[in-house]
Scaffold this motif. Sequence first.
Motif, PDB file in Angstrom:
ATOM      1  N   PRO A  18       0.831  -1.205   0.000  1.00 19.93           N
ATOM      2  CA  PRO A  18       0.000   0.000   0.000  1.00 19.93           C
ATOM      3  C   PRO A  18       0.868   1.259   0.000  1.00 19.93           C
ATOM      4  O   PRO A  18       2.018   1.232   0.448  1.00 19.93           O
ATOM      5  N   GLN A  19       0.300   2.334  -0.485  1.00 19.58           N
ATOM      6  CA  GLN A  19       1.022   3.609  -0.436  1.00 19.58           C
ATOM      7  C   GLN A  19       1.322   3.964   1.021  1.00 19.58           C
ATOM      8  O   GLN A  19       2.439   4.342   1.370  1.00 19.58           O
ATOM      9  N   TYR A  20       0.302   3.810   1.868  1.00 21.97           N
ATOM     10  CA  TYR A  20       0.461   3.974   3.314  1.00 21.97           C
ATOM     11  C   TYR A  20      -0.430   2.936   3.988  1.00 21.97           C
ATOM     12  O   TYR A  20      -1.578   2.760   3.604  1.00 21.97           O
ATOM     13  N   GLU A  21       0.096   2.273   4.995  1.00 23.59           N
ATOM     14  CA  GLU A  21      -0.671   1.226   5.662  1.00 23.59           C
ATOM     15  C   GLU A  21      -1.565   1.813   6.752  1.00 23.59           C
ATOM     16  O   GLU A  21      -1.256   2.851   7.355  1.00 23.59           O
ATOM     17  N   PHE A  22      -2.680   1.144   6.996  1.00 27.35           N
ATOM     18  CA  PHE A  22      -3.560   1.461   8.114  1.00 27.35           C
ATOM     19  C   PHE A  22      -2.718   1.747   9.357  1.00 27.35           C
ATOM     20  O   PHE A  22      -1.801   1.009   9.699  1.00 27.35           O
ATOM     21  N   GLY A  23      -3.043   2.831  10.054  1.00 25.97           N
ATOM     22  CA  GLY A  23      -2.327   3.177  11.281  1.00 25.97           C
ATOM     23  C   GLY A  23      -1.127   4.067  11.086  1.00 25.97           C
ATOM     24  O   GLY A  23      -0.514   4.518  12.056  1.00 25.97           O
ATOM     25  N   THR A  24      -0.775   4.368   9.818  1.00 27.57           N
ATOM     26  CA  THR A  24       0.349   5.267   9.570  1.00 27.57           C
ATOM     27  C   THR A  24      -0.004   6.683  10.007  1.00 27.57           C
ATOM     28  O   THR A  24      -1.109   7.166   9.751  1.00 27.57           O
ATOM     29  N   GLY A  25       0.935   7.337  10.643  1.00 31.41           N
ATOM     30  CA  GLY A  25       0.748   8.725  11.051  1.00 31.41           C
ATOM     31  C   GLY A  25       2.013   9.235  11.709  1.00 31.41           C
ATOM     32  O   GLY A  25       2.479   8.664  12.698  1.00 31.41           O
ATOM     33  N   LEU A  26       2.602  10.284  11.152  1.00 29.97           N
ATOM     34  CA  LEU A  26       3.860  10.825  11.652  1.00 29.97           C
ATOM     35  C   LEU A  26       3.616  11.990  12.607  1.00 29.97           C
ATOM     36  O   LEU A  26       2.521  12.538  12.681  1.00 29.97           O
ATOM     37  N   SER A  27       4.669  12.349  13.309  1.00 31.10           N
ATOM     38  CA  SER A  27       4.629  13.432  14.284  1.00 31.10           C
ATOM     39  C   SER A  27       5.863  14.299  14.082  1.00 31.10           C
ATOM     40  O   SER A  27       6.808  13.908  13.384  1.00 31.10           O
ATOM     41  N   TYR A  28       5.885  15.471  14.699  1.00 30.84           N
ATOM     42  CA  TYR A  28       7.088  16.295  14.692  1.00 30.84           C
ATOM     43  C   TYR A  28       8.031  15.929  15.830  1.00 30.84           C
ATOM     44  O   TYR A  28       9.077  16.540  16.004  1.00 30.84           O
TER      45      TYR A  28
END
Length: 752
Positions: free
Chosen positions: A630-640
């Motif tokens: 996938p381009q991005y998988e379920f649960g992907t999420g970045l932070s600073y």
Amino acid sequence: MKKTILLLLVLCFSVNASFSQNNKVEIDKKVSELLAKMTLEEKVGQMTQMTVTNFEAKGQPGVFDMVKLKEAIQNYHIGSMLNVPNPGAPTIQRWKEVITTINNEANKTRLKIPVLYGIDAIHGSSYTAGATLFPQQIGIAATFNTEIAKRGSEISAYETRASSIPWVFSPDLDLPRNPSWSRMWESFGEDAYLSSQMGAAMVAGFEGNDVGSKYHVASCMKHFIGYGSTTTGKDRTPSIIPERVLRQFDLTIYQAAIKAGSKSIMISSGEINGTPVHASKHLVTDILKNELGFQGVVVTDWKDIIYLYTRHKVAENNRDAVRISVMAGIDMSMVPEDYTFYTDLLDLVNKGEVPMSRIDDAVARILRMKYEVNLFQNNIADLKDYPKFGSQEFIDVAYNAAAESITLLKNTAAVLPLNKSEKILVTGPTANSMKYLNGGWSYNWQGENSDKYAADKSTVLEALENKIGKQNVLYTAGADLEKENEDEIQKAVALAKDASKIILCLGEKNYTETPGDISNLYLSKSQINLALALSKLNKPIILVLNEGRPRIISDFEDKMNAVVQCYLPGNEGARALADILYGDVNPSGRIPYNYPRYTNSLEKYNRKYTESLGDEEQNNDAQYQKSYSPQYEFGTGLSYTTFEYSNLAIDKSEINHTDAITVTVDVKNTGKRAGKEAVLLYLSDKVASITPEVKALKRFEKINLEPNQTKTVTFTLNQKDLQFVGEDLKWVAENGTFNIQIGTQNKNFVLK
């Protein structure tokens, strides 16, 4: 002291439980007494729901034709209305006038049974001017914060009651299996556990401890069942879903909302394995009413009984369709524009084809809900009771929901957050309209009037101008959502030469239901061409997506320096986005679905192992391609900031079939900024008689950490978490090894 507090809590719980039981007994008595007084015509009328626009005077939008209204309520005894009077989105004062007019007519009837009004309050009281609009459900799911879901629906209930309306058609509990489905954004994404937790939280917010209070409303779960799983990906087209799969995934979402106390449920417009759900006694009566014990009202969607013969072709005519659906277990028909349901059902009962027992059951459910929402005593809002309507307090909650939902998917070389002194180019077709922030069900059905009704809110362009000053913001549309225009692209390219960075706003038009059907999951060619043209300038590009479903971006994603998924964040979404882009808010959203890379690679995160055959080590020669990418998988999420997981522990390495298991993990903020982290626990059953999922989300918790702060997060797994539905349609946990995964940490345990 602790014993005293515990005793008080037990006493309070006992008093509340006793009050609830006494109230139920009292309501049941009232229902029985009223039902005994009713004629057949009055009963069938209660089962009839019609659109309010049916009763408007010809050529006078929004003005009642009192002859038509009297005919509906006094002659046909209709029990429910829905929808919005023309020209749309009334104020709370106007809603009061509308509901008062209907109420006054009902008070002239023999039994004075009030009309139950329902409304599509999808992301706030979205059909009332000035109401607080939240992110759409897909964005709420991305927060991984059930308190946000609950608080948002509490506010929606408050503002809907301020509109004198006691019933909302929400939450949406559909489990979409095809990302092109036009109602994906109305769901909580592709995971059943996340959906069940969010749905239950919304029901709790809508209904509170007393659904009859002036600040709460009855909820309506929708759309039971399998609606989001069409084989074509298009609205209201057939689904093929084995009952084992329905029970393991879809049904669990509704079970959670029923347990939370939802008062009504709307039936899916679709068909499963060749049977329209409106025609399925097995699904509606045997499973929903009998097996799950649902005591609330079962209502159709728009015209769906009529469609049994005009579309599905399982009934010879409307009369046959009415018989089939009522005997399947339908209690109320959203007819919604004529009296065919009423006249045909009356005839069916008189001729013995539908028993009076079925009518009495349906009408008792409807009357019970009317008593539960206190409709007989509390029908019209006193506007003085709603000082917080559209208040800054509520706006701040909507802003926070948007801020926690927006998801940073890519941030190459920490291009974000931006520097406020830099000049930027803002471009793209979704940059300067509220329509693309709100989507459908916003002020009207398709949401095309958001720029009018939310004129005081900020578009993405306006929010960025307010953030860093107009002198630092260049703008041109750059492209249309659909039509190709090379001149517009060249304008954007020319302006970009004077900017340090580019904010590229792409996405979709406003839509819902069938008007939102697509045949191509890729973003439109006009938008792809704009992205590719700008990428040739070798300037940092921040891609901002405003979309209800994951439109494929693989043609140019590798040329973007950052990718921010906004979903449909509502009226406060642009402000939240601007604060995230410039680092005043640290992003914490996680994507609640797999974002596909290709149109023929739509696997879910909890796929089966055989969906990843090309990923096996022995298959990495040239003839095999990686099948799960996938381009991005379920649960992907970045932070600073950065988070580190450690010390995953379980209290038992072996358990029996009655044990629970306690899981702990330490999470540390190892960066220099405070940040929120959604801690996700996945479980894998290593071997099972039904092929197991690669992993499945079983628990989540959102925490806030200061720099260098560590928190220990504790989860408890029970036996149901280890179970799956077998071929005999029963839940079972089989002996063997299970794996727990949280972040980078893994731990096995054995069920014996």
